[in-house]
Enzyme design. Structure first.
Site, mmCIF file in Angstrom:
data_model
loop_
_atom_site.group_PDB
_atom_site.id
_atom_site.type_symbol
_atom_site.label_atom_id
_atom_site.label_comp_id
_atom_site.label_asym_id
_atom_site.label_seq_id
_atom_site.Cartn_x
_atom_site.Cartn_y
_atom_site.Cartn_z
ATOM 1 N N LYS A 24 -4.385 -6.590 -0.747
ATOM 2 C CA LYS A 24 -3.706 -6.532 -1.757
ATOM 3 C C LYS A 24 -2.150 -6.970 -1.795
ATOM 4 O O LYS A 24 -1.610 -7.484 -2.502
ATOM 5 C CB LYS A 24 -3.610 -5.055 -2.280
ATOM 6 C CG LYS A 24 -3.236 -4.898 -3.802
ATOM 7 C CD LYS A 24 -4.183 -3.880 -4.407
ATOM 8 C CE LYS A 24 -3.720 -2.383 -3.791
ATOM 9 N NZ LYS A 24 -2.627 -1.676 -4.254
ATOM 10 N N SER A 25 -1.511 -6.603 -0.525
ATOM 11 C CA SER A 25 -0.142 -6.868 -0.457
ATOM 12 C C SER A 25 0.258 -8.426 -0.285
ATOM 13 O O SER A 25 0.981 -8.872 -0.934
ATOM 14 C CB SER A 25 0.297 -6.304 0.994
ATOM 15 O OG SER A 25 0.571 -4.693 0.807
ATOM 16 N N ARG B 185 2.125 -10.930 -3.246
ATOM 17 C CA ARG B 185 3.198 -11.949 -2.639
ATOM 18 C C ARG B 185 2.923 -13.360 -2.877
ATOM 19 O O ARG B 185 3.635 -14.147 -3.148
ATOM 20 C CB ARG B 185 3.490 -11.382 -1.232
ATOM 21 C CG ARG B 185 4.405 -10.106 -1.068
ATOM 22 C CD ARG B 185 4.208 -9.583 0.265
ATOM 23 N NE ARG B 185 5.090 -8.191 0.259
ATOM 24 C CZ ARG B 185 4.651 -7.154 0.030
ATOM 25 N NH1 ARG B 185 3.396 -7.054 -0.639
ATOM 26 N NH2 ARG B 185 5.240 -5.725 0.300
ATOM 27 N N ARG C 126 5.431 7.502 -12.242
ATOM 28 C CA ARG C 126 5.939 7.217 -10.743
ATOM 29 C C ARG C 126 7.316 6.865 -10.907
ATOM 30 O O ARG C 126 7.862 5.919 -11.972
ATOM 31 C CB ARG C 126 5.143 5.958 -10.111
ATOM 32 C CG ARG C 126 3.461 6.459 -10.052
ATOM 33 C CD ARG C 126 2.833 5.234 -9.409
ATOM 34 N NE ARG C 126 3.170 5.061 -8.034
ATOM 35 C CZ ARG C 126 2.427 3.900 -7.401
ATOM 36 N NH1 ARG C 126 1.501 3.355 -7.861
ATOM 37 N NH2 ARG C 126 2.710 3.730 -6.018
ATOM 38 N N SER D 41 10.406 1.495 3.290
ATOM 39 C CA SER D 41 9.780 1.334 2.046
ATOM 40 C C SER D 41 9.461 -0.450 1.955
ATOM 41 O O SER D 41 10.812 -1.022 1.680
ATOM 42 C CB SER D 41 10.249 1.594 0.597
ATOM 43 O OG SER D 41 9.430 1.280 -0.305
ATOM 44 N N GLN E 188 8.386 -1.881 -0.490
ATOM 45 C CA GLN E 188 8.336 -2.402 -1.988
ATOM 46 C C GLN E 188 9.959 -2.552 -2.324
ATOM 47 O O GLN E 188 10.474 -3.493 -3.001
ATOM 48 C CB GLN E 188 7.910 -1.320 -2.803
ATOM 49 C CG GLN E 188 6.161 -1.521 -2.876
ATOM 50 C CD GLN E 188 5.518 -0.360 -3.529
ATOM 51 O OE1 GLN E 188 6.378 0.288 -4.332
ATOM 52 N NE2 GLN E 188 4.342 -0.409 -3.484
ATOM 53 N N ASP F 188 -1.137 4.301 3.297
ATOM 54 C CA ASP F 188 -2.369 4.345 2.438
ATOM 55 C C ASP F 188 -3.469 4.781 3.050
ATOM 56 O O ASP F 188 -4.625 4.816 2.425
ATOM 57 C CB ASP F 188 -2.635 2.972 1.821
ATOM 58 C CG ASP F 188 -1.303 2.578 0.755
ATOM 59 O OD1 ASP F 188 -0.698 3.195 0.167
ATOM 60 O OD2 ASP F 188 -1.251 1.193 0.634
ATOM 61 N N LYS G 75 2.893 8.477 -4.778
ATOM 62 C CA LYS G 75 1.758 7.251 -5.008
ATOM 63 C C LYS G 75 1.200 7.507 -6.365
ATOM 64 O O LYS G 75 1.727 8.161 -7.097
ATOM 65 C CB LYS G 75 0.898 7.303 -3.752
ATOM 66 C CG LYS G 75 1.307 7.014 -2.550
ATOM 67 C CD LYS G 75 1.867 5.335 -2.545
ATOM 68 C CE LYS G 75 2.377 4.953 -1.175
ATOM 69 N NZ LYS G 75 2.278 3.412 -1.032
ATOM 70 N N ARG H 152 -0.621 12.372 -3.390
ATOM 71 C CA ARG H 152 -1.717 12.281 -2.721
ATOM 72 C C ARG H 152 -1.968 13.257 -1.469
ATOM 73 O O ARG H 152 -2.989 13.816 -1.023
ATOM 74 C CB ARG H 152 -1.727 10.931 -1.873
ATOM 75 C CG ARG H 152 -2.156 9.654 -3.033
ATOM 76 C CD ARG H 152 -2.215 8.262 -2.261
ATOM 77 N NE ARG H 152 -2.840 7.397 -3.180
ATOM 78 C CZ ARG H 152 -2.784 6.305 -2.800
ATOM 79 N NH1 ARG H 152 -2.012 5.624 -1.838
ATOM 80 N NH2 ARG H 152 -3.266 5.281 -3.639
#
Length: 445
Positions: free
Chosen positions: A28-29, A33, A129, A175, A177, A328, A355, A359
């Site tokens: 997914k990452s 990108r 979030r 992070s 992100q 994750d 998240k 979580r």
């Protein structure tokens, strides 16, 4: 705002041995990108193995809305014709990212360096979030933000910088992100944009920026940290990208094979970037039989074939420094810990609280309702493994795909079936999870 999907409840029951060869979806990452950097490049980017889950598809749609030409050419094969750094067009409508925090935050970074205004929104989960820690550095670069909710939560309007300035930014937490958003915004700024992190986070953005032609240098910072320096205003060029299988998705069949007696399962093309393999290292410490071969790579990302066999696991202590490399995967690690003999302590899990759901609390609740003794102490999760799980509980997923998949894995070896209230959100990251697991021998109904 995205409309919620109709709930899809499911029950997981004790199954026979899991076997065969599976190729879990593309990472997914990397998928996010590849689409974003393809859109910021000149020329054509060919992507194979793209994850076609809802999160990534929302990013693809956002790139179209910003002026890039994004096309699908068959299963998992896509092309992107980009607009170049700083070339995004004014979107005609709101950019809706559904459940995807990654897509939303990375695109915020890319938009922040362009002289356009965009409205960002998502589903109820994403609206809850925090976004402020992404927005703070983007405002330093020159973007302006108008948010309707406290903490910079969605929906919000982001006005990109007409004259973005390079910054030196020290991330408050490890992070990828935050780091990626700053780097993507810094592409449009003259001079050098620098990100300093005390703990190394995923480096997919740095590796892919190099692959597309950016000048980016990474050096060590202290004991565990890194300093990343990006020279702005490059001309990125479209490049081919092969997306490896997602280690975060591979975690679910992998743990399932470890806990179901007699299992012998092969997972192909799994990414083994060292900043993503904390789960594999932890499971091996617990006694897991995980073998690697067929090592290869693309765009700086290594991938291997994994052979996983059922194993007797033991409790371990997981240090907080490992969190960035497996953030994750703690949910499904907790499932493995429940089937282990002895106590497993997972330390420093504060990031799990922000998240798709809290979580940390949701993981503890998932275990408790199925008869597992579990405790939260500050930001540590303590699981008392007894070699088996009683099961019989109904797990509330809180619209979180990873809770749903972790609970389904837990039920494959529990004494009584495990029920999950809603599996609809699995489609955000692993659309074929249920049929793929059933192909290997899982019993879901």
């Amino acid at each position: 705002m995205s409309a919620p999907a109709a709930p899809i409840p499911l029950e997981s029951r004790a199954s026979g041995p899991l076997s065969g060869t599976l190729r879990v979806p593309g990472d997914k990452s990397i998928s996010h990108r590849a689409l974003i950097l393809g859109a910021l490049s000149v020329g054509e980017t060919r992507i194979s193995g793209l994850l076609e889950g809802e999160d990534v598809l929302n990013t693809a749609q956002a790139m179209r809305a910003l002026g890039a030409k994004v096309e699908r050419h068959g299963d998992f094969a896509w092309t992107v014709h980009g607009v170049g750094v700083g070339g995004f067009a004014q979107p005609a409508a709101t950019l809706d990212f559904g459940n995807s925090g990654t897509g939303c935050r990375l695109v915020m970074g890319a938009v922040a360096g362009c002289p356009i205004t965009a409205v960002f929104d998502g589903d109820a989960s994403l609206r809850s979030r925090p976004m402020r820690r992404i927005l703070d550095p983007l405002e330093l670069i020159g973007a302006k933000v108008t948010a309707s909710a406290e903490g910079g939560k969605l929906p919000l309007t982001l006005q990109g910088a007409s004259n973005p300035v390079p910054v030196v930014y020290r991330t408050p937490v490890a992070s990828a992100q935050i780091k990626s958003a700053v780097l993507l915004a810094g592409l449009a700024a003259p001079g050098v944009t620098t990100v300093i992190e005390q703990e190394a986070s995923r480096d997919h953005t740095e590796l892919m920026l190099k692959h597309f032609g950016a000048e980016i240098v990474t050096t060590l910072e202290g004991t565990h940290g890194r300093r990343i320096a990006l020279t702005g205003q490059p001309e990125l060029h479209g490049a081919p990208v092969i997306v490896p299988a997602d280690p975060s998705s591979a975690a679910f069949p992998l743990v399932a094979a470890l806990i179901v007696d007699g299992s012998d399962l092969v997972l192909s093309d799994v990414m083994t970037n060292p900043l993503r393999t904390g789960l594999f290292a932890t499971l091996r410490e617990m006694g897991a039989s995980i073998e690697e071969d067929d090592v290869r790579g693309d765009a700086g990302e290594p991938m291997v074939r994994l052979r996983v066999r059922a194993s007797k696991l033991r409790g371990v202590e997981v240090p907080p420094e490992r969190a960035p490399s497996m953030i994750d995967e703690y949910l499904v690690l907790a499932v493995a810990a429940a089937y282990a003999e002895g106590t497993t302590i997972m330390r420093g899990l504060h990031e799990l609280r922000v998240k798709e759901s809290d979580r940390l609390e949701a993981t503890a609740a998932m275990l408790r309702v199925n008869g597992v003794k579990v405790e939260i102490s500050d930001d540590d999760l303590i699981v008392e493994g007894r070699g088996h799980v009683p099961g019989g509980g109904l797990v509330a997923t809180h619209m979180d795909h990873r809770i749903a998949m972790s609970a389904l894995v837990m039920g494959l070896a529990s004494d009584k079936p495990v029920k999950v209230d809603d599996t609809a959100f699995i489609a955000t990251s692993f659309p074929d999870f249920v049929p793929l697991m059933c192909k290997a021998g899982a019993d879901f109904a």
